[in-house]
Design a protein around this motif. Structure first.
Motif: not given
Length: 157
Positions: A21-26, A59-65
């Motif tokens: 669906d284009g999302y990764v759940s928590i 997701f990428i921003r979460f990884y980077d930050e």
């Protein structure tokens, strides 16, 4: 843990997005973080992210930050440690990621499961059993920590 490229993160995201669906759940994010040795509660992730799923850019921003920043700050603390001990501890953590059932061994199924889940395994590249056989010095079909270390350092045990 090495810094992951944009392409690596895209592959991991696609593998985690089980329903497409284009999302990764928590809960999916929590699962992968736990597997790579970043322990946090699902509730803490929900509170921190203020949502219950992430699209690719989030997701990428979460990884980077979060994750990459933690890796960088851990690296600064490690400078005072002995290199050999740091390498050993990194290998221990990596071993734990692959030892899904925590029995002290890595089976071909565990190896393939983790590599597949992270988007780093393609069926066409062979069988995990043959990868394990190359480093399985006692021929039990499993990798213990020393055999895993030899595999990761690409040396013959």
């Amino acid at each position: 843990m090495p810094h992951l490229s944009y392409g690596d993160l895209q592959r991991i995201f696609k593998k985690l997005d089980l329903n497409g669906d284009g999302y990764v759940s928590i809960s999916e994010l929590h699962w992968v973080l736990d597997r790579v040795g970043i322990w946090t509660s699902q509730e803490e992730l929900e509170y921190t992210l203020e949502r219950d799923n992430l699209d690719l850019e989030e997701f990428i921003r979460f990884y980077d930050e979060s994750i990459a920043a933690k890796i960088r700050s851990d690296g600064e603390d490690d400078e005072a440690e002995d290199d050999e001990e740091r390498d050993r501890l990194d290998l221990v953590e990596a071993f734990k990621v692959f030892d899904l059932n925590n029995d002290g061994f890595i089976s071909s199924e565990e190896l393939q499961s983790v590599l597949s889940r992270l988007g780093l395994w393609e069926e066409s590249k062979g069988d995990c059993r043959s990868m394990i056989r190359k480093f399985d010095t006692n021929s039990d079909g499993l990798l213990d920590f020393e055999e895993f270390k030899a595999m990761m350092l690409l040396t013959t045990p």
